[in-house]
Design a protein around this motif. Sequence first.
Motif, PDB file in Angstrom:
ATOM      1  N   GLU A 391       0.925  -1.168  -0.248  1.00 34.42           N
ATOM      2  CA  GLU A 391      -0.046   0.154  -0.162  1.00 34.42           C
ATOM      3  C   GLU A 391       0.801   1.392  -0.032  1.00 34.42           C
ATOM      4  O   GLU A 391       0.804   2.414  -0.638  1.00 34.42           O
ATOM      5  CB  GLU A 391      -0.932  -0.001   1.155  1.00 34.42           C
ATOM      6  N   ARG A 396      -2.371   3.589  -2.268  1.00 36.61           N
ATOM      7  CA  ARG A 396      -3.783   3.412  -1.975  1.00 36.61           C
ATOM      8  C   ARG A 396      -4.257   2.096  -1.151  1.00 36.61           C
ATOM      9  O   ARG A 396      -3.060   1.426  -1.051  1.00 36.61           O
ATOM     10  CB  ARG A 396      -4.299   3.313  -3.461  1.00 36.61           C
ATOM     11  N   ALA A 564      -3.467   4.435 -10.163  1.00 37.65           N
ATOM     12  CA  ALA A 564      -4.233   4.256  -8.984  1.00 37.65           C
ATOM     13  C   ALA A 564      -5.733   4.171  -9.278  1.00 37.65           C
ATOM     14  O   ALA A 564      -6.057   4.443 -10.553  1.00 37.65           O
ATOM     15  CB  ALA A 564      -3.934   5.836  -8.307  1.00 37.65           C
ATOM     16  N   ALA A 566      -9.728   3.213  -7.125  1.00 34.56           N
ATOM     17  CA  ALA A 566     -10.328   3.137  -5.842  1.00 34.56           C
ATOM     18  C   ALA A 566     -10.484   1.763  -5.377  1.00 34.56           C
ATOM     19  O   ALA A 566     -10.437   1.084  -6.305  1.00 34.56           O
ATOM     20  CB  ALA A 566     -11.764   3.771  -6.014  1.00 34.56           C
TER      21      ALA A 566
END
Length: 569
Positions: A391, A396, A564, A566
């Motif tokens: 991470e 993220r 990146a 979500a």
Amino acid sequence: MFVMPDIPPRANLKIQLENLMEAAGDAVFQLNDKGEILSASKRTIELIKPDGILIGLLLSDLAVPEENTLISAAVTQAIQSGRHSQVNVQIKTHASVHCFDFLITAYATGQGNMELLAVGRNIAQQLATEESLRHLATHDALTGLPNRSLLSDRLSMAMAQARRTGKGFAVVALDLDGFKKINDALGHPVGDVLLREASMRLRDTLRDTDTLARVGGDEFIALLPNALTEADIQIVARRMIAAIQLPFEIQGHALYVSTSIGIATYPNHGDNEVALLAHADLALYRAKETGKARYVLYDPQTFTKPVHDVSIEAAMFEAVKNGEFLLHYQPVVDATTRQIMGFEALMRWMHPDLGLVPPIQFIPMAENNGLITLLGAWVLKAACVQIRHFEEAAGRQLYISVNVSPRQFRNDHFLETVDEAMKLSDLQGSQLLLEITEGILMSDPDHAETLLTAIAARGVRIAIDDFGTGYSSLAYLKRFPINTLKIDRTFVKDLPGSVKDAAICDVVISLASHLNLNTIAEGVEDEQQLQFLAKQGCTLIQGFLTGHPMLPDEAIAALKANSAAAFVI
């Protein structure tokens, strides 16, 4: 004092002979020196000719035509030797034909003539019993296939023939992918039926001159004699895979398994039985390690030397102390955006002398000897800590997926291990996905429900691994707190060309969507497979197309190269 009655010698001999004939054997005849029947016991008449006449016939006339000369020769031998002879012949009785073992003895009469006594014993049942014992000694009791002993004999004959003719042959090792899950979930009676039906399907794919042997559990060896081209061997292997992939209908269950196959040829891959079987077995391990439901031909240039299981098991305990086990991480990617959403942690063993030992070799041993509980706890904790480093590199949130073995799941301290892993890594529950098999759910549903409910209460996600290959019951999707279904690679590898596999994937994805579950398709190796799955609504994909299992540094590099996204799981 007892006094013997005054009986003339000839009358005394006749009475003794008649008494002997009635008491001895299944068939007793008195013959003259030509082999003609002078008399026969009552039992003989009842057995051979209850409604006809035997007196005056040649004993040889009672035998099947192709064996009557055997009796004639035995009669002549007994007379010439003045003693006895023995012969086994097929005798025609009023009901059928039976094999008799005859002892023919010559003796002199009071008149100086030569007569014979032929005492026969029906040995048909004995022969049948002996044949049954021979069959049991050389064949598998469950499937009726040749066992390892008979396979060894036929391998020796195949090698002798190959040396004479200069023509080689192939040895094919195979087992059933997913068999253990079915056996654990539904019990041995169902597993036994599955083995019998699978063995019949496999035998039907072979020639009459080929041998299919069951050598243990769900393991089979096929011997394909005479020179075969690599193309011919591949055709046979594909037929075997196709035969096993069709569903098995057993006791109301639709069961899906596949077969992985390893192939070695004589003399290219070994000139003795041990080498051929070891190399075929090693190729089988490679087939299972690289996707299952496929075949691999042994390659001496790229395959490591096979090591006996006992040696591996002994080395495992030292490997735990020496820290030889490590984790590889395979990316799990969003099917639409192609973003890495997480990783599956995969345990590997790097032996200092043997190199990388295939998981298919050591994980079943660890399950059996109990080491899997210790190793599983280490994997869970190490993977949770590692995802934090991933991470940091990605900037993220990610998730980590960890496989849970049946023995680990049944351990009383498993829930404590989950808590320790989350506390050590400070992960949120939703970032941990535990993968369990259908067999775990069905072996003890009450325990599974209690434990999974406690896990779900911590926010941890639960996935059913290899969905559809074992006992796929819609009831447990309702009963247990499941979040994700993993579509097994056996349903993915032939997409989009296979109509049946496409239908199965479509049904699973649609079912998951209606139940608000995620889907992960395993074994995605080309763009066409990914496009098909994404179009059907599959959530995530995993496979060589988007990333092989990799070491932590490689995984970090892959993350940095990935844009990146979500967090979605």
